[in-house]
Write a protein that holds these residues in place. Structure first.
Motif, PDB file in Angstrom:
ATOM      1  N   VAL A   1       0.857  -1.170   0.000  1.00 17.05           N
ATOM      2  CA  VAL A   1       0.000   0.000   0.000  1.00 17.05           C
ATOM      3  C   VAL A   1       0.904   1.234   0.000  1.00 17.05           C
ATOM      4  CG1 VAL A   1      -0.229   0.056   2.535  1.00 17.05           C
ATOM      5  CG2 VAL A   1      -1.934   1.181   1.124  1.00 17.05           C
ATOM      6  N   ALA A   2       0.562   2.212  -0.809  1.00 20.33           N
ATOM      7  CA  ALA A   2       1.339   3.451  -0.876  1.00 20.33           C
ATOM      8  C   ALA A   2       0.653   4.516  -0.019  1.00 20.33           C
ATOM      9  CB  ALA A   2       1.467   3.933  -2.311  1.00 20.33           C
ATOM     10  N   VAL A   3       1.419   5.180   0.827  1.00 17.10           N
ATOM     11  CA  VAL A   3       0.901   6.232   1.701  1.00 17.10           C
ATOM     12  C   VAL A   3       1.609   7.538   1.328  1.00 17.10           C
ATOM     13  CG1 VAL A   3       0.657   7.081   4.063  1.00 17.10           C
ATOM     14  CG2 VAL A   3       0.376   4.641   3.562  1.00 17.10           C
ATOM     15  N   LEU A   4       0.809   8.526   0.898  1.00 14.49           N
ATOM     16  CA  LEU A   4       1.333   9.850   0.551  1.00 14.49           C
ATOM     17  C   LEU A   4       0.991  10.819   1.685  1.00 14.49           C
ATOM     18  CD1 LEU A   4       2.512  12.022  -1.317  1.00 14.49           C
ATOM     19  CD2 LEU A   4       0.254  12.192  -2.413  1.00 14.49           C
ATOM     20  N   VAL A   5       2.031  11.377   2.296  1.00 14.64           N
ATOM     21  CA  VAL A   5       1.845  12.352   3.370  1.00 14.64           C
ATOM     22  C   VAL A   5       2.172  13.733   2.809  1.00 14.64           C
ATOM     23  CG1 VAL A   5       2.536  13.100   5.669  1.00 14.64           C
ATOM     24  CG2 VAL A   5       2.388  10.651   5.130  1.00 14.64           C
ATOM     25  N   ASN A   6       1.150  14.576   2.746  1.00 16.92           N
ATOM     26  CA  ASN A   6       1.307  15.920   2.182  1.00 16.92           C
ATOM     27  C   ASN A   6       1.736  16.914   3.256  1.00 16.92           C
ATOM     28  OD1 ASN A   6       0.226  15.402  -0.578  1.00 16.92           O
ATOM     29  ND2 ASN A   6      -1.622  14.863   0.581  1.00 16.92           N
ATOM     30  N   PRO A   7       2.580  17.879   2.884  1.00 20.97           N
ATOM     31  CA  PRO A   7       2.973  18.900   3.867  1.00 20.97           C
ATOM     32  C   PRO A   7       1.803  19.814   4.195  1.00 20.97           C
ATOM     33  CG  PRO A   7       3.786  19.498   1.695  1.00 20.97           C
ATOM     34  CD  PRO A   7       3.198  18.119   1.573  1.00 20.97           C
ATOM     35  N   LEU A   8       1.839  20.451   5.381  1.00 24.06           N
ATOM     36  CA  LEU A   8       0.817  21.419   5.755  1.00 24.06           C
ATOM     37  C   LEU A   8       1.054  22.721   5.007  1.00 24.06           C
ATOM     38  CD1 LEU A   8       0.629  20.913   9.635  1.00 24.06           C
ATOM     39  CD2 LEU A   8      -0.642  19.731   7.831  1.00 24.06           C
ATOM     40  N   PRO A   9      -0.011  23.425   4.698  1.00 21.30           N
ATOM     41  CA  PRO A   9       0.184  24.727   4.041  1.00 21.30           C
ATOM     42  C   PRO A   9       0.866  25.711   4.993  1.00 21.30           C
ATOM     43  CG  PRO A   9      -2.107  24.475   4.732  1.00 21.30           C
ATOM     44  CD  PRO A   9      -1.439  23.141   4.956  1.00 21.30           C
ATOM     45  N   THR A  10       1.645  26.622   4.433  1.00 18.33           N
ATOM     46  CA  THR A  10       2.319  27.648   5.237  1.00 18.33           C
ATOM     47  C   THR A  10       1.366  28.823   5.395  1.00 18.33           C
ATOM     48  OG1 THR A  10       4.435  26.952   4.302  1.00 18.33           O
ATOM     49  CG2 THR A  10       4.397  29.058   5.452  1.00 18.33           C
ATOM     50  N   VAL A  11       0.518  28.709   6.386  1.00 23.66           N
ATOM     51  CA  VAL A  11      -0.523  29.718   6.606  1.00 23.66           C
ATOM     52  C   VAL A  11       0.070  30.933   7.307  1.00 23.66           C
ATOM     53  CG1 VAL A  11      -2.714  30.209   7.761  1.00 23.66           C
ATOM     54  CG2 VAL A  11      -2.329  27.978   6.674  1.00 23.66           C
ATOM     55  N   ASP A  12      -0.273  32.123   6.816  1.00 23.47           N
ATOM     56  CA  ASP A  12       0.202  33.376   7.415  1.00 23.47           C
ATOM     57  C   ASP A  12      -1.000  34.267   7.719  1.00 23.47           C
ATOM     58  OD1 ASP A  12       1.624  35.563   8.273  1.00 23.47           O
ATOM     59  OD2 ASP A  12       2.380  36.124   6.292  1.00 23.47           O
ATOM     60  N   ALA A  13      -1.148  34.621   8.988  1.00 23.74           N
ATOM     61  CA  ALA A  13      -2.269  35.470   9.401  1.00 23.74           C
ATOM     62  C   ALA A  13      -1.998  36.943   9.148  1.00 23.74           C
ATOM     63  CB  ALA A  13      -2.573  35.257  10.891  1.00 23.74           C
ATOM     64  N   GLY A  14      -0.774  37.287   8.806  1.00 30.98           N
ATOM     65  CA  GLY A  14      -0.421  38.687   8.581  1.00 30.98           C
ATOM     66  C   GLY A  14       0.282  39.276   9.788  1.00 30.98           C
ATOM     67  N   ALA A  15       0.775  40.498   9.609  1.00 33.25           N
ATOM     68  CA  ALA A  15       1.512  41.177  10.676  1.00 33.25           C
ATOM     69  C   ALA A  15       0.566  41.676  11.761  1.00 33.25           C
ATOM     70  CB  ALA A  15       2.300  42.342  10.087  1.00 33.25           C
ATOM     71  N   ASP A  16       1.089  41.749  12.997  1.00 29.93           N
ATOM     72  CA  ASP A  16       0.316  42.325  14.096  1.00 29.93           C
ATOM     73  C   ASP A  16      -0.065  43.766  13.754  1.00 29.93           C
ATOM     74  OD1 ASP A  16       0.631  39.961  15.446  1.00 29.93           O
ATOM     75  OD2 ASP A  16       2.267  40.670  16.717  1.00 29.93           O
ATOM     76  N   GLN A  17      -1.202  44.211  14.318  1.00 34.63           N
ATOM     77  CA  GLN A  17      -1.729  45.536  13.979  1.00 34.63           C
ATOM     78  C   GLN A  17      -1.995  46.333  15.253  1.00 34.63           C
ATOM     79  OE1 GLN A  17      -5.152  45.270  11.357  1.00 34.63           O
ATOM     80  NE2 GLN A  17      -4.393  43.392  10.411  1.00 34.63           N
ATOM     81  N   THR A  18      -1.797  47.647  15.142  1.00 34.77           N
ATOM     82  CA  THR A  18      -2.119  48.560  16.239  1.00 34.77           C
ATOM     83  C   THR A  18      -2.878  49.748  15.660  1.00 34.77           C
ATOM     84  OG1 THR A  18      -0.147  47.920  17.508  1.00 34.77           O
ATOM     85  CG2 THR A  18      -1.211  49.998  18.090  1.00 34.77           C
ATOM     86  N   PHE A  19      -4.055  50.031  16.236  1.00 30.98           N
ATOM     87  CA  PHE A  19      -4.894  51.119  15.752  1.00 30.98           C
ATOM     88  C   PHE A  19      -5.472  51.880  16.943  1.00 30.98           C
ATOM     89  CE2 PHE A  19      -5.434  47.750  12.490  1.00 30.98           C
ATOM     90  CZ  PHE A  19      -4.927  48.432  11.400  1.00 30.98           C
ATOM     91  N   CYS A  20      -6.165  52.950  16.598  1.00 25.85           N
ATOM     92  CA  CYS A  20      -6.904  53.715  17.597  1.00 25.85           C
ATOM     93  C   CYS A  20      -8.376  53.298  17.577  1.00 25.85           C
ATOM     94  CB  CYS A  20      -6.793  55.220  17.319  1.00 25.85           C
ATOM     95  SG  CYS A  20      -5.080  55.845  17.413  1.00 25.85           S
TER      96      CYS A  20
END
Length: 313
Positions: free
Chosen positions: A89-108
């Motif tokens: 049986v062949a088992v293919l293990v895929n990598p996880l996506p490189t998820v990026d939530a973005g840079a931290d933010q500071t507002f008023c």
């Protein structure tokens, strides 16, 4: 069944037989090829035999975490007759996506923003926000976590921090009223720097014009957050006090009455009372009246009274 005939040296012969039973190999099936994501567990369970032995150190029916990439797992199955067969049986293990939530933010406070994930195909955020949809975060620091899913169904997470600074409690001061000609000083509080409209400067005195004027203060704090407040100044006109026309009279000993107009109350110099008769002195005397209006504003006016002596007979 196999029969054998044996003949000896005397020409005598005899027979015997043997039965051979040949078993079919077990129909071992390792399972269908698998595709999964890094970190997920997998259970390989073969069928078609009575006992199984797998390569790569795994055990039939026991979960394990396969390594990244494509791996072939071979099972050897043995049936009750001891016959052996194998399958892969062949088992293919895929990598996880490189998820990026973005840079931290500071507002008023009051600023809208949006969160935008990248590195996957679809995104789900916590805290009730949606990818790419603007919202108004509450004051304080909040962490937002995104789950990104790629086209293979593999998921990964990332998070960002959004800090919302409260607006400064800018205070322009209390509304005020006074009489024209008086100076006023407007001084803001609650922020670090201040800017007023109408061309005035914080903490610097000025003479406001007559009437009612609203002055708006814009204050900025150390975070660059801006808030505003306003104060209303009412400037009253001075009462149009009139002491009366100058008078010239003869020294007959008659009483003179001075009555001012244009205000609500009056105070005269030289000890006289508004509207009350008095005996003026011989010669020229200037009488000053101070009139006070309903707003407390004060103005003055003068009247000259000339008392001529009677001719000597």
């Amino acid at each position: 069944t196999y029969t054998g005939t044996g003949t000896d040296g005397n020409g005598c012969s005899n027979t015997d037989e043997v039965i051979l039973t040949v078993y079919a190999l077990p129909n071992v099936f390792a399972g269908s090829d698998e595709g999964l994501c890094v970190g997920e567990t997998l259970i390989l369970s073969a069928t078609g035999a009575d006992s199984y032995s797998w390569t790569n150190g795994i055990t039939d029916g026991v979960s394990f975490i396969p390594t990244l990439g494509t791996t072939s797992y071979t099972v050897t199955g043995t049936d009750i007759n001891g016959c052996v067969n194998t399958d892969d049986v062949a088992v293919l293990v895929n990598p996880l996506p490189t998820v990026d939530a973005g840079a931290d933010q500071t507002f008023c406070e009051g600023t809208s923003t949006s969160v935008n994930g990248s590195g996957a195909t679809s995104y789900i955020w916590d805290n009730g926000v949606s990818d790419g949809v603007s919202f108004n975060p509450s004051v304080g620091t909040s962490t937002y976590t995104v789950v990104g899913t790629d086209g293979l169904g593999c998921q990964n997470t990332d998070e960002l921090t959004i800090t919302i600074n409260a607006l400064p409690p800018v205070n322009a001061g209390s509304d005020d009223s006074f009489c024209i000609g008086n100076s006023a000083t407007l001084s803001g509080s609650g922020a670090n720097t201040y800017e007023w409209d109408n061309g005035i400067n914080d903490g610097v005195s000025f003479i406001p014009p007559s009437g009612t004027e609203t002055y708006t203060l814009t204050g900025t704090d150390s975070n660059g957050c801006i808030n505003s407040d306003e104060v209303v100044l009412t400037v009253y006109e001075l009462p149009n006090v009139f002491a009366g026309s100058d008078q010239e009279l003869c020294d007959y000993g008659d009483l003179l009455t001075l009555s001012a107009t244009g205000a609500d109350s009056y105070s005269w110099s030289n000890g006289i009372t508004d509207g009350v008769g008095f005996l003026p002195s011989l010669g020229t005397t200037s009488y000053t009246v101070t009139g006070t209006g309903v707003n407390g504003c004060v103005n003055t006016d003068d009247v000259a009274v000339v008392v001529n002596p009677l001719p000597a007979l």
